[in-house]
Write a protein that holds these residues in place. Sequence first.
Motif, mmCIF file in Angstrom:
data_model
loop_
_atom_site.group_PDB
_atom_site.id
_atom_site.type_symbol
_atom_site.label_atom_id
_atom_site.label_comp_id
_atom_site.label_asym_id
_atom_site.label_seq_id
_atom_site.Cartn_x
_atom_site.Cartn_y
_atom_site.Cartn_z
ATOM 1 N N LYS A 107 -43.693 27.877 53.226
ATOM 2 C CA LYS A 107 -44.381 26.633 53.593
ATOM 3 C C LYS A 107 -43.812 25.929 54.828
ATOM 4 O O LYS A 107 -44.398 24.984 55.295
ATOM 5 N N ASP A 108 -42.659 26.364 55.369
ATOM 6 C CA ASP A 108 -42.060 25.613 56.465
ATOM 7 C C ASP A 108 -42.308 26.210 57.848
ATOM 8 O O ASP A 108 -42.280 25.479 58.836
ATOM 9 N N GLN A 109 -42.544 27.512 57.941
ATOM 10 C CA GLN A 109 -42.779 28.131 59.238
ATOM 11 C C GLN A 109 -43.415 29.507 59.071
ATOM 12 O O GLN A 109 -43.319 30.118 58.017
ATOM 13 N N ASP A 110 -44.054 29.963 60.157
ATOM 14 C CA ASP A 110 -44.605 31.314 60.186
ATOM 15 C C ASP A 110 -43.447 32.300 60.298
ATOM 16 O O ASP A 110 -42.425 32.014 60.941
ATOM 17 N N LEU A 111 -43.618 33.479 59.695
ATOM 18 C CA LEU A 111 -42.552 34.473 59.658
ATOM 19 C C LEU A 111 -43.056 35.826 60.127
ATOM 20 O O LEU A 111 -44.239 36.139 60.005
ATOM 21 N N ARG A 112 -42.147 36.637 60.655
ATOM 22 C CA ARG A 112 -42.452 38.027 60.996
ATOM 23 C C ARG A 112 -41.445 38.921 60.279
ATOM 24 O O ARG A 112 -40.240 38.790 60.438
ATOM 25 N N PHE A 113 -41.980 39.825 59.462
ATOM 26 C CA PHE A 113 -41.179 40.826 58.763
ATOM 27 C C PHE A 113 -41.522 42.189 59.336
ATOM 28 O O PHE A 113 -42.677 42.465 59.653
ATOM 29 N N VAL A 114 -40.526 43.076 59.416
ATOM 30 C CA VAL A 114 -40.798 44.500 59.570
ATOM 31 C C VAL A 114 -40.281 45.127 58.276
ATOM 32 O O VAL A 114 -39.124 44.940 57.893
ATOM 33 N N VAL A 115 -41.182 45.811 57.579
ATOM 34 C CA VAL A 115 -40.909 46.325 56.231
ATOM 35 C C VAL A 115 -41.093 47.839 56.218
ATOM 36 O O VAL A 115 -42.133 48.352 56.642
ATOM 37 N N ASP A 116 -40.081 48.541 55.724
ATOM 38 C CA ASP A 116 -40.178 49.982 55.482
ATOM 39 C C ASP A 116 -40.442 50.182 53.994
ATOM 40 O O ASP A 116 -39.679 49.667 53.161
ATOM 41 N N ILE A 117 -41.478 50.910 53.663
ATOM 42 C CA ILE A 117 -41.813 51.178 52.261
ATOM 43 C C ILE A 117 -41.208 52.543 51.912
ATOM 44 O O ILE A 117 -41.689 53.583 52.344
ATOM 45 N N LEU A 118 -40.121 52.505 51.142
ATOM 46 C CA LEU A 118 -39.348 53.719 50.875
ATOM 47 C C LEU A 118 -39.788 54.469 49.635
ATOM 48 O O LEU A 118 -39.665 55.690 49.572
ATOM 49 N N ALA A 119 -40.277 53.753 48.633
ATOM 50 C CA ALA A 119 -40.682 54.406 47.367
ATOM 51 C C ALA A 119 -41.546 53.430 46.578
ATOM 52 O O ALA A 119 -41.457 52.220 46.762
ATOM 53 N N ALA A 120 -42.378 53.982 45.699
ATOM 54 C CA ALA A 120 -43.201 53.163 44.796
ATOM 55 C C ALA A 120 -43.365 53.917 43.484
ATOM 56 O O ALA A 120 -43.614 55.124 43.476
ATOM 57 N N GLN A 121 -43.212 53.204 42.377
ATOM 58 C CA GLN A 121 -43.351 53.806 41.041
ATOM 59 C C GLN A 121 -44.206 52.929 40.171
ATOM 60 O O GLN A 121 -44.084 51.739 40.176
#
Length: 191
Positions: free
Chosen positions: A177-191
């Motif tokens: 709620k306080d500021q816009d953000l930029r993430f770079v996300v690596d998706i390593l696994a999903a179960q």
Amino acid sequence: MSDRTAVVDKRRSQAIAGGVAGALVFAVLVVVFFVVRSGGDEQPSATSAATTSSAAPVEPAPVGSSAPAAASGSLPAELSKEPDVQPGTGGPLTKLVVTELVKGAGPVVKSGQTVTFNYKLIPYKGGSVMDSSWSRHQPFTSPIGVGSLIQGWDQGIPGQKVGSRIQLDVPAALAYKDQDLRFVVDILAAQ
């Protein structure tokens, strides 16, 4: 009691009161730091999800080795290197923007799955790194799409493939709620 004794007693009382006040201010600052760092009463941040998850963390593996995504193939080599996250332009953000930086070849992530990530976070307009699993040398694991993380992640990650590196430009309304953000996300696994 002499005037001198009264002055000494008054100064001693003031010194003790000052010390107690200083300690209280320090305690409040520590509490505020941790509340802000974890997102307060908002949805937990990636960091707090990492500390509460019972799943074992997973390091990205080089191409050709066994990894969490091994069931779907190897992780791309790019995911073994920490990303350089650049600030956004324009703004403020009015909607979530998902940009694929590295195309994954694994299965599609679905809401409700437990997913292992590496990520790096900066303010959208730029500035120093706010949080990073890379700096801790430990990816984290969390359920996705169930309200455990910020809305930007819960909306932006389902539908992506394991092995992907994505950039999430998250408006403040879908973050803390306080500021816009930029993430770079690596998706390593999903179960």
